[in-house]
Write a protein that holds these residues in place. Structure first.
Motif, PDB file in Angstrom:
ATOM      1  N   ALA A  18      93.380 -19.522 -72.020  1.00  0.00           N
ATOM      2  CA  ALA A  18      94.202 -19.753 -73.666  1.00  0.00           C
ATOM      3  C   ALA A  18      94.439 -20.787 -73.943  1.00  0.00           C
ATOM      4  CB  ALA A  18      95.248 -17.914 -73.817  1.00  0.00           C
ATOM      5  N   SER A  19      95.804 -21.617 -72.954  1.00  0.00           N
ATOM      6  CA  SER A  19      96.004 -23.181 -73.039  1.00  0.00           C
ATOM      7  C   SER A  19      94.628 -23.957 -73.612  1.00  0.00           C
ATOM      8  CB  SER A  19      96.549 -22.754 -72.342  1.00  0.00           C
ATOM      9  OG  SER A  19      98.227 -22.810 -72.095  1.00  0.00           O
ATOM     10  N   SER A  20      93.694 -23.508 -72.951  1.00  0.00           N
ATOM     11  CA  SER A  20      93.133 -25.184 -73.274  1.00  0.00           C
ATOM     12  C   SER A  20      92.097 -24.805 -74.550  1.00  0.00           C
ATOM     13  CB  SER A  20      91.690 -24.539 -72.265  1.00  0.00           C
ATOM     14  OG  SER A  20      92.096 -25.992 -71.000  1.00  0.00           O
ATOM     15  N   ALA A  21      91.891 -23.084 -75.182  1.00  0.00           N
ATOM     16  CA  ALA A  21      91.588 -23.067 -76.724  1.00  0.00           C
ATOM     17  C   ALA A  21      92.418 -23.376 -77.056  1.00  0.00           C
ATOM     18  CB  ALA A  21      91.611 -21.505 -76.334  1.00  0.00           C
ATOM     19  N   LEU A  22      94.068 -23.094 -76.826  1.00  0.00           N
ATOM     20  CA  LEU A  22      95.122 -23.340 -78.227  1.00  0.00           C
ATOM     21  C   LEU A  22      94.554 -25.141 -78.459  1.00  0.00           C
ATOM     22  CD1 LEU A  22      97.821 -21.745 -77.325  1.00  0.00           C
ATOM     23  CD2 LEU A  22      96.117 -21.479 -79.869  1.00  0.00           C
ATOM     24  N   TRP A  43      84.904 -36.614 -75.744  1.00  0.00           N
ATOM     25  CA  TRP A  43      84.797 -36.800 -74.364  1.00  0.00           C
ATOM     26  C   TRP A  43      85.614 -35.685 -73.827  1.00  0.00           C
ATOM     27  CZ3 TRP A  43      84.773 -41.965 -71.993  1.00  0.00           C
ATOM     28  CH2 TRP A  43      83.228 -42.515 -72.196  1.00  0.00           C
ATOM     29  N   GLN A  44      87.122 -35.475 -74.396  1.00  0.00           N
ATOM     30  CA  GLN A  44      88.289 -34.896 -73.819  1.00  0.00           C
ATOM     31  C   GLN A  44      88.161 -33.200 -74.274  1.00  0.00           C
ATOM     32  OE1 GLN A  44      92.025 -36.654 -74.330  1.00  0.00           O
ATOM     33  NE2 GLN A  44      90.724 -38.202 -75.125  1.00  0.00           N
ATOM     34  N   ARG A  45      87.283 -32.773 -74.616  1.00  0.00           N
ATOM     35  CA  ARG A  45      86.901 -31.373 -75.370  1.00  0.00           C
ATOM     36  C   ARG A  45      86.111 -30.719 -74.539  1.00  0.00           C
ATOM     37  NH1 ARG A  45      86.783 -32.035 -82.089  1.00  0.00           N
ATOM     38  NH2 ARG A  45      88.289 -33.146 -82.350  1.00  0.00           N
ATOM     39  N   TRP A  46      85.211 -31.603 -73.995  1.00  0.00           N
ATOM     40  CA  TRP A  46      84.096 -30.935 -72.890  1.00  0.00           C
ATOM     41  C   TRP A  46      85.060 -29.929 -72.070  1.00  0.00           C
ATOM     42  CZ3 TRP A  46      80.194 -29.015 -75.149  1.00  0.00           C
ATOM     43  CH2 TRP A  46      79.306 -30.097 -76.678  1.00  0.00           C
ATOM     44  N   PRO A  47      85.508 -30.619 -71.309  1.00  0.00           N
ATOM     45  CA  PRO A  47      86.719 -29.718 -70.344  1.00  0.00           C
ATOM     46  C   PRO A  47      87.083 -29.140 -70.777  1.00  0.00           C
ATOM     47  CG  PRO A  47      86.811 -32.140 -69.807  1.00  0.00           C
ATOM     48  CD  PRO A  47      86.168 -31.961 -71.050  1.00  0.00           C
ATOM     49  N   HIS A  48      87.957 -28.967 -71.013  1.00  0.00           N
ATOM     50  CA  HIS A  48      87.997 -28.308 -72.127  1.00  0.00           C
ATOM     51  C   HIS A  48      87.496 -26.307 -72.562  1.00  0.00           C
ATOM     52  CE1 HIS A  48      92.361 -29.373 -72.139  1.00  0.00           C
ATOM     53  NE2 HIS A  48      92.352 -30.005 -72.899  1.00  0.00           N
ATOM     54  N   ALA A  49      87.165 -26.868 -73.067  1.00  0.00           N
ATOM     55  CA  ALA A  49      85.171 -25.744 -73.976  1.00  0.00           C
ATOM     56  C   ALA A  49      85.053 -25.188 -72.886  1.00  0.00           C
ATOM     57  CB  ALA A  49      84.302 -26.190 -74.613  1.00  0.00           C
ATOM     58  N   ALA A  50      84.378 -26.344 -71.416  1.00  0.00           N
ATOM     59  CA  ALA A  50      84.649 -25.228 -70.092  1.00  0.00           C
ATOM     60  C   ALA A  50      85.296 -24.436 -69.513  1.00  0.00           C
ATOM     61  CB  ALA A  50      84.389 -26.585 -68.908  1.00  0.00           C
ATOM     62  N   LEU A  66      86.838 -18.930 -58.706  1.00  0.00           N
ATOM     63  CA  LEU A  66      86.945 -19.841 -60.290  1.00  0.00           C
ATOM     64  C   LEU A  66      87.945 -20.036 -61.240  1.00  0.00           C
ATOM     65  CD1 LEU A  66      83.990 -17.001 -61.481  1.00  0.00           C
ATOM     66  CD2 LEU A  66      83.808 -19.596 -60.480  1.00  0.00           C
ATOM     67  N   ALA A  67      88.817 -19.959 -60.398  1.00  0.00           N
ATOM     68  CA  ALA A  67      90.149 -20.745 -60.967  1.00  0.00           C
ATOM     69  C   ALA A  67      89.997 -22.509 -60.070  1.00  0.00           C
ATOM     70  CB  ALA A  67      91.151 -20.021 -60.808  1.00  0.00           C
ATOM     71  N   TRP A  68      89.087 -22.545 -59.469  1.00  0.00           N
ATOM     72  CA  TRP A  68      89.349 -23.619 -58.587  1.00  0.00           C
ATOM     73  C   TRP A  68      88.522 -24.813 -59.543  1.00  0.00           C
ATOM     74  CZ3 TRP A  68      93.013 -25.171 -56.142  1.00  0.00           C
ATOM     75  CH2 TRP A  68      93.066 -24.214 -54.529  1.00  0.00           C
ATOM     76  N   LEU A  69      87.256 -24.385 -60.037  1.00  0.00           N
ATOM     77  CA  LEU A  69      86.521 -24.832 -61.016  1.00  0.00           C
ATOM     78  C   LEU A  69      87.612 -24.564 -62.404  1.00  0.00           C
ATOM     79  CD1 LEU A  69      83.071 -22.639 -61.033  1.00  0.00           C
ATOM     80  CD2 LEU A  69      84.403 -25.457 -60.243  1.00  0.00           C
ATOM     81  N   GLY A  70      88.466 -24.704 -62.868  1.00  0.00           N
ATOM     82  CA  GLY A  70      89.488 -24.798 -63.984  1.00  0.00           C
ATOM     83  C   GLY A  70      90.277 -25.139 -63.993  1.00  0.00           C
ATOM     84  N   ALA A  71      90.855 -25.807 -62.378  1.00  0.00           N
ATOM     85  CA  ALA A  71      91.413 -26.680 -62.438  1.00  0.00           C
ATOM     86  C   ALA A  71      90.437 -28.103 -62.862  1.00  0.00           C
ATOM     87  CB  ALA A  71      92.358 -26.642 -60.552  1.00  0.00           C
ATOM     88  N   LEU A  72      89.980 -27.824 -61.787  1.00  0.00           N
ATOM     89  CA  LEU A  72      88.513 -28.740 -62.166  1.00  0.00           C
ATOM     90  C   LEU A  72      88.384 -29.423 -63.177  1.00  0.00           C
ATOM     91  CD1 LEU A  72      87.025 -31.522 -60.580  1.00  0.00           C
ATOM     92  CD2 LEU A  72      85.335 -29.999 -60.408  1.00  0.00           C
ATOM     93  N   ALA A  73      88.473 -28.645 -63.917  1.00  0.00           N
ATOM     94  CA  ALA A  73      88.345 -29.034 -65.642  1.00  0.00           C
ATOM     95  C   ALA A  73      89.262 -29.624 -66.002  1.00  0.00           C
ATOM     96  CB  ALA A  73      87.699 -28.048 -66.682  1.00  0.00           C
ATOM     97  N   ALA A  74      90.378 -29.284 -66.464  1.00  0.00           N
ATOM     98  CA  ALA A  74      91.714 -29.274 -66.661  1.00  0.00           C
ATOM     99  C   ALA A  74      91.908 -30.616 -66.010  1.00  0.00           C
ATOM    100  CB  ALA A  74      93.005 -28.562 -66.460  1.00  0.00           C
ATOM    101  N   ALA A  75      91.509 -30.958 -65.045  1.00  0.00           N
ATOM    102  CA  ALA A  75      92.404 -32.028 -63.884  1.00  0.00           C
ATOM    103  C   ALA A  75      90.516 -33.786 -64.527  1.00  0.00           C
ATOM    104  CB  ALA A  75      91.944 -32.293 -62.401  1.00  0.00           C
ATOM    105  N   THR A  76      89.812 -33.077 -65.048  1.00  0.00           N
ATOM    106  CA  THR A  76      88.945 -34.392 -65.506  1.00  0.00           C
ATOM    107  C   THR A  76      89.147 -34.737 -67.054  1.00  0.00           C
ATOM    108  OG1 THR A  76      86.688 -33.227 -64.445  1.00  0.00           O
ATOM    109  CG2 THR A  76      87.034 -34.423 -66.647  1.00  0.00           C
ATOM    110  N   THR A  77      89.388 -33.319 -67.679  1.00  0.00           N
ATOM    111  CA  THR A  77      89.888 -33.936 -69.328  1.00  0.00           C
ATOM    112  C   THR A  77      91.152 -34.870 -69.098  1.00  0.00           C
ATOM    113  OG1 THR A  77      90.413 -33.344 -71.373  1.00  0.00           O
ATOM    114  CG2 THR A  77      91.289 -31.653 -69.580  1.00  0.00           C
TER     115      THR A  77
END
Length: 158
Positions: A18-22, A43-50, A66-77
């Motif tokens: 939800a925070s990424s969506a916000l 570029w910074q928007r795509w990992p949030h969408a992911a 799957l939260a590990w993938l979320g962590a990777l997406a957040a760390a990427t952005t």
């Protein structure tokens, strides 16, 4: 036991997604207000969408791994945001497709071509800031916090 200790892995995942969506919604609001995004902003928007998608899938399947993938997406952005912050502050050069280049050794034709190919929205210019904090800075730090939330979700018992 604090309130945060009582949150389940799924609740942490929901908070992070939800925070990424916000954050995405905030970016679109700024864009609607006339602050067009540069290439690195996009570029910074795509990992949030992911991260939003990952959160939805993780909650739907009840797979906290799957939260590990979320962590990777957040760390990427976050990493992109920190890099973009440095480009904005002229600490290092950004991609040539998004920033101004040198003109010292260019011919007139090359200089004209560079001017014609220059992006309208440059990554090395700050379109908005408050108290010295830019949108890239907010994304860098906020997304780093989200990466921590995702890790908490991934490592949460139960």
């Amino acid at each position: 036991m604090s309130y945060l200790d009582r949150l389940t892995a799924n609740q942490w995942i929901a908070i992070a997604a939800a925070s990424s969506a916000l954050m995405l919604a905030g970016a679109f609001v700024f864009q609607a207000l006339g602050y067009a995004p540069c290439e690195m902003c996009l570029w910074q928007r795509w990992p949030h969408a992911a991260a939003v998608l990952i959160g939805g899938v993780a909650l739907g399947l009840r797979q906290k791994v799957l939260a590990w993938l979320g962590a990777l997406a957040a760390a990427t952005t976050s990493a992109i945001g920190f890099f973009h912050s440095g480009v904005e502050r002229k600490l290092w050069d950004g991609p040539s497709s998004c920033t101004g280049g040198g003109v010292a050794d260019l011919s007139v034709d090359d200089l004209l071509a560079q001017i014609n190919d220059a992006p309208l929205i440059r990554c090395d210019e700050i379109p908005w800031e408050m108290f010295g904090v830019t949108m890239a800075n907010l994304n860098a730090v906020g997304s780093l916090g989200l990466a921590v939330i995702w890790v908490v979700a991934a490592t949460r018992k139960g």
